[in-house]
Motif scaffolding. Structure first.
Motif, PDB file in Angstrom:
ATOM      1  N   ASP A  31      47.200  35.418  -5.024  1.00 14.64           N
ATOM      2  CA  ASP A  31      46.326  34.937  -4.012  1.00 14.64           C
ATOM      3  C   ASP A  31      45.086  35.008  -4.557  1.00 14.64           C
ATOM      4  O   ASP A  31      44.754  35.971  -5.052  1.00 14.64           O
ATOM      5  N   ASN A  32      44.128  34.240  -3.878  1.00 14.25           N
ATOM      6  CA  ASN A  32      42.584  34.143  -4.186  1.00 14.25           C
ATOM      7  C   ASN A  32      42.414  34.052  -5.904  1.00 14.25           C
ATOM      8  O   ASN A  32      41.376  34.559  -6.303  1.00 14.25           O
ATOM      9  N   GLY A  57      54.313  30.870  -0.159  1.00 13.71           N
ATOM     10  CA  GLY A  57      53.705  30.455   1.047  1.00 13.71           C
ATOM     11  C   GLY A  57      54.418  29.004   1.562  1.00 13.71           C
ATOM     12  O   GLY A  57      55.353  28.940   1.783  1.00 13.71           O
ATOM     13  N   ASN A  58      53.375  28.008   1.791  1.00 10.03           N
ATOM     14  CA  ASN A  58      53.795  26.592   2.013  1.00 10.03           C
ATOM     15  C   ASN A  58      54.102  25.743   0.954  1.00 10.03           C
ATOM     16  O   ASN A  58      53.921  24.638   1.093  1.00 10.03           O
ATOM     17  N   LYS A  78      46.058  21.261  -2.018  1.00  7.64           N
ATOM     18  CA  LYS A  78      47.300  21.771  -1.157  1.00  7.64           C
ATOM     19  C   LYS A  78      48.480  20.887  -1.352  1.00  7.64           C
ATOM     20  O   LYS A  78      48.982  20.015  -0.299  1.00  7.64           O
ATOM     21  N   ASN A 100      44.713  28.816  -6.245  1.00  5.72           N
ATOM     22  CA  ASN A 100      45.251  29.433  -4.966  1.00  5.72           C
ATOM     23  C   ASN A 100      44.263  30.072  -4.141  1.00  5.72           C
ATOM     24  O   ASN A 100      44.921  31.110  -3.285  1.00  5.72           O
ATOM     25  N   SER A 103      44.788  30.779  -0.019  1.00  8.94           N
ATOM     26  CA  SER A 103      45.723  31.820   0.258  1.00  8.94           C
ATOM     27  C   SER A 103      45.157  33.091   0.231  1.00  8.94           C
ATOM     28  O   SER A 103      44.555  33.580  -1.034  1.00  8.94           O
ATOM     29  N   THR A 104      45.188  33.844   1.183  1.00 12.51           N
ATOM     30  CA  THR A 104      44.601  35.469   1.220  1.00 12.51           C
ATOM     31  C   THR A 104      45.878  36.330   1.035  1.00 12.51           C
ATOM     32  O   THR A 104      45.314  37.384   0.653  1.00 12.51           O
ATOM     33  N   THR A 106      49.639  35.288  -0.257  1.00 10.25           N
ATOM     34  CA  THR A 106      50.674  34.877  -0.498  1.00 10.25           C
ATOM     35  C   THR A 106      50.309  34.258  -2.034  1.00 10.25           C
ATOM     36  O   THR A 106      49.595  33.626  -2.301  1.00 10.25           O
ATOM     37  N   LYS A 108      51.928  32.243  -5.549  1.00 11.20           N
ATOM     38  CA  LYS A 108      52.855  31.003  -5.823  1.00 11.20           C
ATOM     39  C   LYS A 108      53.499  31.154  -7.205  1.00 11.20           C
ATOM     40  O   LYS A 108      52.896  31.718  -8.481  1.00 11.20           O
TER      41      LYS A 108
END
Length: 217
Positions: A31-32, A57-58, A78, A100, A103-104, A106, A108
């Motif tokens: 994340d980040n 995540g999504n 996204k 990414n 995202s804070t 999650t 990937k």
């Protein structure tokens, strides 16, 4: 017979290691975070970039592809999966970055397939001596067909594994959410049951107190 067999084997090896530079990679993107890849290409070659978010995540990620001059050739935000194909128009190092940063919490898991065709730096040199012209034509065609079918099979298996991994991740995530929801419902039922018992008990306690006061009078 032996020279023919050796040349046939050589043709098989050359066809197996086709004149296509291909890299398949699965990596974790925190994340980040932002992860970039580079490759040096020449004019006239063709590249294909395919990517897919396997878990996290999504199931989306940002991707940006830049030419050596800094021109943005591809940019999506996204995106879960996509495929991009283009012929190289300038020599130099091409860069594609996965981000990414939106995202804070999650991370990937991302799969990428980078293929380059027609670039001399990525090609395997031709074999030196060859047998008489047309002597191995039929064998080369057969071996080439087998190689194409094997490549298709490998590609199908890879995408099948990706779909399986994505489906498994979604199922595990759904199972975790169902367990949390069930636990919440169980706790709520216990709280309601205890509250109901205390409420009913308070009703009977009030009646006993009022009846005792009446008898005392």
């Amino acid at each position: 017979m032996l020279p023919l067999l050796s040349h046939t084997l050589l043709v098989c090896i050359i066809l197996i290691f086709k004149k296509i530079h291909a890299n398949e990679l699965t990596f974790e993107l925190p994340d980040n975070a932002k992860e970039c890849f580079h490759d040096k290409l020449k004019i006239g070659s063709k590249f294909v970039l395919e990517y897919q978010v396997v878990t996290g995540g999504n199931y989306d990620v940002d991707l940006e592809l830049k030419s050596p001059s800094g021109k943005i050739l591809y940019k999506e935000t996204k995106k879960q999966y996509d495929q991009f194909e283009k012929t190289v128009e300038e020599d130099g190092v091409y860069q594609f970055c996965f981000s990414n940063e939106f995202s804070t919490f999650t991370h990937k898991i991302i799969y990428i397939d980078w293929k380059v065709d027609g670039d001399p730096e990525h090609e395997i040199p031709q074999p030196g001596p060859r047998v008489a012209e047309g002597a191995l034509t039929m064998i080369e065609l057969k071996v080439g067909k087998i190689h194409e079918n094997l490549e298709k099979s490998i590609d199908y298996q890879t995408h099948h594994r990706l779909r399986e991994a994505t489906g498994r991740a979604r199922a595990e995530d759904l199972q975790e959410r169902v367990q949390i929801w069930s636990l919440g419902q169980f706790i709520l039922i216990i709280i309601v049951a205890i509250g109901t018992v205390l409420l009913l008990r308070s009703f009977f306690t009030d009646r006993r107190t009022s009846s005792n006061m009446t008898w005392n009078r």
